[in-house]
Design an enzyme around this catalytic site. Sequence first.
Site, PDB file in Angstrom:
ATOM      1  N   GLU A  40       0.652  -1.174  -0.048  1.00  0.00           N
ATOM      2  CA  GLU A  40      -0.131  -0.111   0.032  1.00  0.00           C
ATOM      3  C   GLU A  40       0.850   1.412  -0.009  1.00  0.00           C
ATOM      4  O   GLU A  40       0.711   2.164  -0.672  1.00  0.00           O
ATOM      5  CB  GLU A  40      -0.962  -0.108   1.155  1.00  0.00           C
ATOM      6  CG  GLU A  40      -1.961  -1.011   1.086  1.00  0.00           C
ATOM      7  CD  GLU A  40      -2.800  -0.630  -0.091  1.00  0.00           C
ATOM      8  OE1 GLU A  40      -3.439   0.471  -0.335  1.00  0.00           O
ATOM      9  OE2 GLU A  40      -3.438  -1.649  -0.750  1.00  0.00           O
ATOM     10  N   CYS A 197     -12.781   3.816 -14.375  1.00  0.00           N
ATOM     11  CA  CYS A 197     -13.139   4.929 -14.178  1.00  0.00           C
ATOM     12  C   CYS A 197     -11.830   5.959 -13.831  1.00  0.00           C
ATOM     13  O   CYS A 197     -11.776   6.649 -13.128  1.00  0.00           O
ATOM     14  CB  CYS A 197     -13.994   5.216 -12.997  1.00  0.00           C
ATOM     15  SG  CYS A 197     -14.984   6.739 -12.757  1.00  0.00           S
ATOM     16  N   CYS A 204     -16.996   4.907 -20.122  1.00  0.00           N
ATOM     17  CA  CYS A 204     -18.100   5.342 -20.518  1.00  0.00           C
ATOM     18  C   CYS A 204     -18.021   6.438 -21.547  1.00  0.00           C
ATOM     19  O   CYS A 204     -19.174   6.274 -22.377  1.00  0.00           O
ATOM     20  CB  CYS A 204     -18.860   5.958 -19.242  1.00  0.00           C
ATOM     21  SG  CYS A 204     -18.135   7.325 -18.493  1.00  0.00           S
ATOM     22  N   CYS A 211     -19.584   0.197 -18.591  1.00  0.00           N
ATOM     23  CA  CYS A 211     -19.748   0.620 -17.119  1.00  0.00           C
ATOM     24  C   CYS A 211     -21.035  -0.040 -16.491  1.00  0.00           C
ATOM     25  O   CYS A 211     -22.019   0.197 -16.661  1.00  0.00           O
ATOM     26  CB  CYS A 211     -19.601   2.100 -17.029  1.00  0.00           C
ATOM     27  SG  CYS A 211     -19.395   2.348 -15.117  1.00  0.00           S
ATOM     28  N   CYS A 217     -24.913   6.485 -12.799  1.00  0.00           N
ATOM     29  CA  CYS A 217     -24.101   7.525 -12.502  1.00  0.00           C
ATOM     30  C   CYS A 217     -24.485   8.988 -12.781  1.00  0.00           C
ATOM     31  O   CYS A 217     -24.649   9.202 -13.829  1.00  0.00           O
ATOM     32  CB  CYS A 217     -22.753   7.207 -13.168  1.00  0.00           C
ATOM     33  SG  CYS A 217     -21.311   8.559 -13.202  1.00  0.00           S
TER      34      CYS A 217
END
Length: 381
Positions: A40, A197, A204, A211, A217
């Site tokens: 991470e 995204c 999209c 999507c 959305c």
Amino acid sequence: MSKTLIDQFSKKLIAWHQRSGRSGLPWQNQRDPYAVWVSEIMLQQTQVATVLERYPRFMKRFPTVRKLAAANLDEVLAEWAGLGYYSRARNLHACAQQVVNVFSGKFPSDPVLLEQLKGIGRSTAGAIAAFAFHEQAPILDANVKRILARLFAEEGSLQEKAVNDRLWALANTLLPSKPEDMPVYTQALMDFGATWCTARKPVCLSGEQKCPFLNECQANLSDQVLLFPQKNIKAKSPEFDCDMLLLRSGNSVLLQKRPSKAIWGGLWSLPESSWRNKSAPGLSAKQLLEMVLPQEQTSSLLKACKNLKQSESIKHIFTHRRLWMHIWGADLRTPFEPSDPNLKWVALNHLGHYGLPQPIKVLLQKLSLIRGGDLKNSAAN
């Protein structure tokens, strides 16, 4: 705000991940909190392709939190070099020591306790808790902020505290109800933002993929996908000059350890002057020596460095600034003994043991090739 979207979000996202999410990454499906934590931190502000190469190497060098805690900071910085943002490496080392000294070598499962460790913010704490302990803890990195801002047409800049507070509340509301779903859900969030995204070319708009949230959305329904999240207008990055001293003696070069809180903190670099605005006048050779070396040694060096001259300039772009480094080089027949403990003569074929800033590593690598040294294992960034 769509209650249906909130209720179905985690299920639809997990189903998307089963079809289109990333798999086979070396840090995936990990329950070891140490391995999760390292990945991470490494993935912050570093491309996945780079981490794919460096993560296994780092884990081989420091396989446990106790090994990392016991290591010398220079070892950690040398292994980290090339990944940038060196405060991450310093914080890794400090955090490992905290885990060993305060928690007997075991990471706490509570995200609140994780967040109190050095270098672990709220989102990273949530990721560690979700992946390693299946805790129902939200994450909110840049990718997730973008997803939520678009899905719910969240107004306002991400730099505003009120906007971030609302996004955190949303992220918490969207969590799956089953703790065992937390690892795949958290990974799905990361993958969806990184691959579908995206900031500039979300699927999209390309039409290449459908999507799963196309009809829910709010940014897509209002044809404003690229307008979310809203951004502040960035000011032009300031530019600075500095002068660096490249003193050589035989097959050795003089290095200086940088202050821990400075740019490239804790790394070994060339002795350098203070940064100045591009419009400020440059330094003479005498001024440079007086600025970067101990006062008691500059007078003798002025005689020894009669051939000191500017050889080249290197431009380096940081996230929020640009730096022009003007390199002044000279050869000394006999190396002087530095009175400053942060100055050290280092043989070119030993540079691999030191963390070096990327542009300095490249510069010394050229010098090493000329002199027959070996920098293949040297760290960089």
